[in-house]
Design a protein around this motif. Structure first.
Motif, PDB file in Angstrom:
ATOM      1  N   ASP A   1      21.127 -17.576  -1.055  1.00 58.07           N
ATOM      2  CA  ASP A   1      21.846 -17.901   0.171  1.00 58.07           C
ATOM      3  C   ASP A   1      20.905 -17.893   1.374  1.00 58.07           C
ATOM      4  OD1 ASP A   1      24.304 -18.243   1.850  1.00 58.07           O
ATOM      5  OD2 ASP A   1      23.767 -16.222   2.520  1.00 58.07           O
ATOM      6  N   LYS A   2      20.038 -16.905   1.443  1.00 57.92           N
ATOM      7  CA  LYS A   2      19.072 -16.815   2.539  1.00 57.92           C
ATOM      8  C   LYS A   2      18.157 -18.040   2.548  1.00 57.92           C
ATOM      9  CE  LYS A   2      15.365 -13.825   4.266  1.00 57.92           C
ATOM     10  NZ  LYS A   2      15.026 -14.857   5.180  1.00 57.92           N
ATOM     11  N   LEU A   3      17.683 -18.448   1.373  1.00 59.65           N
ATOM     12  CA  LEU A   3      16.791 -19.607   1.287  1.00 59.65           C
ATOM     13  C   LEU A   3      17.518 -20.905   1.647  1.00 59.65           C
ATOM     14  CD1 LEU A   3      14.813 -18.717  -1.962  1.00 59.65           C
ATOM     15  CD2 LEU A   3      13.952 -18.654   0.404  1.00 59.65           C
ATOM     16  N   ILE A   4      18.762 -21.037   1.233  1.00 54.87           N
ATOM     17  CA  ILE A   4      19.536 -22.241   1.569  1.00 54.87           C
ATOM     18  C   ILE A   4      19.682 -22.356   3.084  1.00 54.87           C
ATOM     19  CG2 ILE A   4      21.834 -23.303   1.458  1.00 54.87           C
ATOM     20  CD1 ILE A   4      21.961 -22.216  -1.483  1.00 54.87           C
ATOM     21  N   HIS A   5      19.938 -21.253   3.753  1.00 58.39           N
ATOM     22  CA  HIS A   5      20.056 -21.285   5.215  1.00 58.39           C
ATOM     23  C   HIS A   5      18.695 -21.488   5.885  1.00 58.39           C
ATOM     24  CE1 HIS A   5      24.038 -19.616   4.334  1.00 58.39           C
ATOM     25  NE2 HIS A   5      24.375 -20.277   5.428  1.00 58.39           N
ATOM     26  N   GLN A   6      17.677 -20.866   5.338  1.00 61.33           N
ATOM     27  CA  GLN A   6      16.334 -21.006   5.911  1.00 61.33           C
ATOM     28  C   GLN A   6      15.822 -22.441   5.797  1.00 61.33           C
ATOM     29  OE1 GLN A   6      13.435 -18.311   4.213  1.00 61.33           O
ATOM     30  NE2 GLN A   6      11.724 -19.323   5.206  1.00 61.33           N
TER      31      GLN A   6
ATOM     32  N   VAL B   1       6.617 -23.453   0.415  1.00 62.52           N
ATOM     33  CA  VAL B   1       7.528 -24.519   0.847  1.00 62.52           C
ATOM     34  C   VAL B   1       7.394 -24.749   2.355  1.00 62.52           C
ATOM     35  CG1 VAL B   1       9.959 -25.196   1.078  1.00 62.52           C
ATOM     36  CG2 VAL B   1       9.117 -24.272  -1.084  1.00 62.52           C
ATOM     37  N   SER B   2       7.250 -23.694   3.122  1.00 60.54           N
ATOM     38  CA  SER B   2       7.053 -23.855   4.568  1.00 60.54           C
ATOM     39  C   SER B   2       5.802 -24.676   4.859  1.00 60.54           C
ATOM     40  CB  SER B   2       6.954 -22.488   5.250  1.00 60.54           C
ATOM     41  OG  SER B   2       8.190 -21.809   5.181  1.00 60.54           O
ATOM     42  N   LYS B   3       4.740 -24.436   4.124  1.00 57.11           N
ATOM     43  CA  LYS B   3       3.506 -25.231   4.292  1.00 57.11           C
ATOM     44  C   LYS B   3       3.736 -26.687   3.896  1.00 57.11           C
ATOM     45  CE  LYS B   3       0.868 -21.676   2.542  1.00 57.11           C
ATOM     46  NZ  LYS B   3      -0.141 -21.181   1.636  1.00 57.11           N
ATOM     47  N   TRP B   4       4.434 -26.915   2.794  1.00 57.94           N
ATOM     48  CA  TRP B   4       4.691 -28.279   2.328  1.00 57.94           C
ATOM     49  C   TRP B   4       5.496 -29.062   3.361  1.00 57.94           C
ATOM     50  CZ3 TRP B   4       6.765 -26.554  -3.107  1.00 57.94           C
ATOM     51  CH2 TRP B   4       5.710 -26.013  -3.843  1.00 57.94           C
ATOM     52  N   LEU B   5       6.446 -28.386   3.992  1.00 59.68           N
ATOM     53  CA  LEU B   5       7.298 -29.072   4.972  1.00 59.68           C
ATOM     54  C   LEU B   5       6.502 -29.525   6.197  1.00 59.68           C
ATOM     55  CD1 LEU B   5      10.508 -26.866   4.787  1.00 59.68           C
ATOM     56  CD2 LEU B   5      10.255 -29.225   3.974  1.00 59.68           C
ATOM     57  N   LEU B   6       5.380 -28.889   6.459  1.00 58.97           N
ATOM     58  CA  LEU B   6       4.535 -29.270   7.598  1.00 58.97           C
ATOM     59  C   LEU B   6       3.556 -30.386   7.254  1.00 58.97           C
ATOM     60  CD1 LEU B   6       3.711 -25.711   8.993  1.00 58.97           C
ATOM     61  CD2 LEU B   6       5.381 -27.364   9.876  1.00 58.97           C
TER      62      LEU B   6
END
Length: 182
Positions: free
Chosen positions: A114-119, A137-142
């Motif tokens: 749930d935390k990841l879905i919201h993040q 994933v945060s790096k990939w999104l950038l």
């Protein structure tokens, strides 16, 4: 005579389909830990089918499963995630062995999902983070090679994670169809 043969063949295939749908597929895709999965799915506003598909993909419903990276239990919770969640969720006297308890593992797994879905604002990106880590994933999104909008992934660079996300999504569709659940 030909009509009789067509009727027998049709009946045969109908029986095969019914046996597959109501006998074989529920055996392959069970609903073990139904009480816990229903409860924590509701608590964390997750589709039951998603939780079943993560448990199926992560551990095949083996409560004592341990991965090569020491993730534990049904939803394969890492030790760091377990410690973090155990504190935030006020799990009394939390310790790593509790990750083998279905109720604790499913609670932490649902909370984390749930935390990841919201993040990450979506199930597929959250599943990639569940598998590869939110930092990756945060790096990939950038990176424009992997994301056009900084919110969703158009490409997952890790083959294992790409296969994981596809498998969970396909398994979720099977659970939805087989058990008529969200």
């Amino acid at each position: 005579m030909k009509i009789w043969n067509i009727a027998k063949i049709t009946l045969f295939f109908a029986v095969v389909v019914i046996v597959c749908r109501f006998v074989l597929l529920p055996f392959v895709f069970p609903r073990k830990y139904q009480k816990e999965i229903e409860y924590f799915s509701q608590e964390y506003h997750l589709p039951e089918s998603l939780v079943y598909s993560v448990v199926f993909t992560e551990s095949k419903f083996e409560h004592d499963a341990v991965s090569l990276k020491s993730a534990k239990g049904l939803m394969q919770i890492g030790e760091g995630t377990g410690e973090w969640a155990g504190g935030l969720l006020d799990i009394t006297e939390y310790n790593q062995e509790m990750l083998f308890e279905p109720q604790v593992n499913i609670k932490i797994g649902c909370w984390y999902l749930d935390k990841l879905i919201h993040q990450f604002d979506g199930i597929q990106t959250a599943l990639a983070a569940y598998n590869a880590g939110s930092g990756n994933v945060s790096k990939w999104l950038l990176d424009s090679k992997y994301s056009d909008d900084g919110k969703t992934l158009k490409e997952i660079p890790y083959g294992e994670t790409k296969r994981y996300v596809k498998k969970v999504i396909i398994t979720q569709k099977i659970y939805q169809w087989l058990y008529d659940i969200e």
